[in-house]
Design a protein around this motif. Sequence first.
Motif, mmCIF file in Angstrom:
data_model
loop_
_atom_site.group_PDB
_atom_site.id
_atom_site.type_symbol
_atom_site.label_atom_id
_atom_site.label_comp_id
_atom_site.label_asym_id
_atom_site.label_seq_id
_atom_site.Cartn_x
_atom_site.Cartn_y
_atom_site.Cartn_z
ATOM 1 N N VAL A 46 -6.186 -0.083 -6.582
ATOM 2 C CA VAL A 46 -6.364 -0.020 -5.132
ATOM 3 C C VAL A 46 -5.226 0.758 -4.485
ATOM 4 N N ILE A 47 -3.996 0.504 -4.928
ATOM 5 C CA ILE A 47 -2.836 1.202 -4.383
ATOM 6 C C ILE A 47 -2.943 2.704 -4.624
ATOM 7 N N GLU A 48 -3.331 3.075 -5.844
ATOM 8 C CA GLU A 48 -3.454 4.497 -6.169
ATOM 9 C C GLU A 48 -4.578 5.153 -5.366
ATOM 10 N N ALA A 49 -5.665 4.408 -5.144
ATOM 11 C CA ALA A 49 -6.782 4.962 -4.380
ATOM 12 C C ALA A 49 -6.428 5.119 -2.903
ATOM 13 N N ALA A 50 -5.581 4.226 -2.406
ATOM 14 C CA ALA A 50 -5.210 4.262 -0.980
ATOM 15 C C ALA A 50 -4.376 5.492 -0.640
ATOM 16 N N ARG A 51 -3.537 5.914 -1.563
ATOM 17 C CA ARG A 51 -2.679 7.090 -1.345
ATOM 18 C C ARG A 51 -1.961 7.019 0.002
ATOM 19 N N MET A 52 -1.253 5.929 0.184
ATOM 20 C CA MET A 52 -0.502 5.752 1.423
ATOM 21 C C MET A 52 0.585 6.815 1.544
ATOM 22 N N PRO A 53 0.988 7.148 2.763
ATOM 23 C CA PRO A 53 2.070 8.119 2.934
ATOM 24 C C PRO A 53 3.387 7.563 2.410
ATOM 25 N N ASP A 54 4.324 8.431 2.163
ATOM 26 C CA ASP A 54 5.648 8.031 1.686
ATOM 27 C C ASP A 54 6.689 8.738 2.559
ATOM 28 N N PRO A 55 6.809 8.307 3.821
ATOM 29 C CA PRO A 55 7.653 9.043 4.774
ATOM 30 C C PRO A 55 9.140 8.902 4.485
ATOM 31 N N THR A 56 9.886 9.945 4.773
ATOM 32 C CA THR A 56 11.342 9.871 4.735
ATOM 33 C C THR A 56 11.819 9.216 6.031
ATOM 34 N N TYR A 57 13.094 8.877 6.072
ATOM 35 C CA TYR A 57 13.653 8.328 7.311
ATOM 36 C C TYR A 57 13.492 9.330 8.452
ATOM 37 N N ALA A 58 13.803 10.584 8.175
ATOM 38 C CA ALA A 58 13.724 11.605 9.224
ATOM 39 C C ALA A 58 12.308 11.729 9.762
ATOM 40 N N GLN A 59 11.326 11.717 8.867
ATOM 41 C CA GLN A 59 9.929 11.815 9.298
ATOM 42 C C GLN A 59 9.526 10.603 10.132
ATOM 43 N N LEU A 60 9.967 9.428 9.701
ATOM 44 C CA LEU A 60 9.604 8.213 10.438
ATOM 45 C C LEU A 60 10.241 8.207 11.827
ATOM 46 N N TRP A 61 11.487 8.658 11.931
ATOM 47 C CA TRP A 61 12.119 8.706 13.254
ATOM 48 C C TRP A 61 11.434 9.717 14.159
ATOM 49 N N ASP A 62 10.941 10.804 13.594
ATOM 50 C CA ASP A 62 10.174 11.756 14.410
ATOM 51 C C ASP A 62 8.881 11.118 14.908
ATOM 52 N N LEU A 63 8.233 10.319 14.053
ATOM 53 C CA LEU A 63 7.015 9.618 14.453
ATOM 54 C C LEU A 63 7.322 8.577 15.528
#
Length: 230
Positions: free
Chosen positions: A103-120
């Motif tokens: 299920v985890i592999e099928a979900a392919r959740m994002p793997d954001p960096t700190y910088a990307q998350l702060w931009d979001l």
Amino acid sequence: MTTVIRGQGTSEEVRQKLADEGKPVLLAFSCGKDSIATWLALEDAGVAVVPCYMYCVPGLKFVENDLAYFEDQFGQKIHRYPHPSLYRWINNAVYQPPERVQVIEAARMPDPTYAQLWDLIREDLGLPKEIWCADGVRAADSIQRRGAFVRYGYWRKNKKKVSPIGDWLKGETLDRIKEAGIDLPIDYKWFGRSFDGIDKRFTEVIKREAPEDYEQIISWFPLAEGDLVR
């Protein structure tokens, strides 16, 4: 008395520059002593603070109690967002049973960096991309951190990160918190530090002191229980 960071000036100058810019500053708020002191120091300088907490596990009651206390003390909302580690742990099947892996592999959740998350976060809060994000990192914490301050200074412009109390000592940090009449969170009684993991250092105490929160952790990371018995 603050520590001296060779060639980098003082954190007071940093806070004054932030105040002169007249813009709000994001704060990476962990409920730890350094982030509390950073919030106080920025307010002392007249800087508007937008605090954000990144949770490792959603819905832990003791964490929400911590945050509610600080919201009451500072008189403003602390915004909640998932920690990059939460994505990373799930994507790497940390403490996950075999039946969840597909299920985890099928979900392919994002793997954001700190910088990307702060931009979001900036986008979510409607803040300009150039808004600084403050942390409570201090040069006196370790030789490695002092070396980083000497090399890079208080500002990491490529990541829009700034350390407004970078030259404060531990005593100065605790004194400012005491002066404000603010208590450290239950984390310090339980763990001797702020909560930021799901390994035995934390889960052993949480199982004893907050069994409902322990069950919440296990619902997300079932095999974390094995850490307590090996």
